[in-house]
Design a protein around this motif. Structure first.
Motif, PDB file in Angstrom:
ATOM      1  N   PHE A  86       0.842  -1.197   0.000  1.00  0.00           N
ATOM      2  CA  PHE A  86       0.000   0.000   0.000  1.00  0.00           C
ATOM      3  C   PHE A  86       0.875   1.244   0.000  1.00  0.00           C
ATOM      4  N   MET A  97      -8.061   3.572  -2.602  1.00  0.00           N
ATOM      5  CA  MET A  97      -6.692   3.173  -2.306  1.00  0.00           C
ATOM      6  C   MET A  97      -6.117   2.388  -3.476  1.00  0.00           C
ATOM      7  N   TRP A  99      -3.266  -0.341  -4.453  1.00  0.00           N
ATOM      8  CA  TRP A  99      -2.464  -1.351  -3.779  1.00  0.00           C
ATOM      9  C   TRP A  99      -2.149  -2.491  -4.736  1.00  0.00           C
TER      10      TRP A  99
END
Length: 186
Positions: A86, A97, A99
């Motif tokens: 991450f 997000m 990742w």
């Protein structure tokens, strides 16, 4: 005499109330903060094959399944330990997000899209170990941040979660994760 009688009745009421409390069933409260072991360690940079994803990491199972399928199509076996990388701690930041899900491979490995080989170029990390229910894993991140502040360390790069590729989802207390925060001195 009236005062003595009033005191006696008061004491009797207190004792009765105390005895009734002792007969109640005890309430078991789940510990909110997991046991955490943090240490600053040196590691070697490494390469990893990965599938990049966007969104909530806790919905990672479909990304893991897609990664497994792509790895199989491209002819390599899934490692025993998966990595989730991450750019910031889960639950922090705004927006979706970004990742990666993957595992360590030789740098020379050639893969086809959608997989890619990336390099982890950091050698100093705060390592935290977590053992417990998967749904409580995010509670460890504030504790690691507190450890870093108390040791005058700052984030220097991404965060890695290392976990068993085939962890038993039906036994959540057996979930084991190692977390690495890339760091530098403040």
């Amino acid at each position: 005499m009236r005062i003595a009688r009033a005191i006696f009745i008061g004491i009797l009421l207190l004792l009765t109330a105390g005895c009734q409390k002792n007969h109640e069933k005890p309430v078991v409260i789940e510990q909110a903060d997991p046991e955490i072991q943090c240490a600053t360690i040196e590691i070697s940079p490494f390469s990893y094959v990965c599938l990049s994803s966007q969104g909530n990491f806790r919905d990672y199972q479909s990304a893991v399944d897609t990664f497994r399928a792509e790895a199989s199509i491209q002819g390599f076996e899934l490692a025993d330990t998966l990595l989730a990388i991450f750019d910031h701690a889960p639950g922090e930041g705004t927006g979706p997000m970004n990742w990666d899900i993957g595992f360590v491979v030789p740098e020379s490995l050639v893969v086809m899209e959608p997989l890619q080989v990336k390099k982890w170029n950091f050698n100093r990390v705060v390592q935290a170990k977590y053992q417990g229910p998967e749904n409580k894993l995010e509670t460890i991140y504030p504790l690691v941040s507190k450890f870093m502040r108390s040791h005058h360390l700052s984030p220097a790069g991404p965060i890695v979660e290392r976990f068993p590729a085939n962890h038993p989802s039906n036994v959540p207390t057996e979930f084991a994760t190692e977390i690495w925060f890339a760091i530098k001195n403040e």
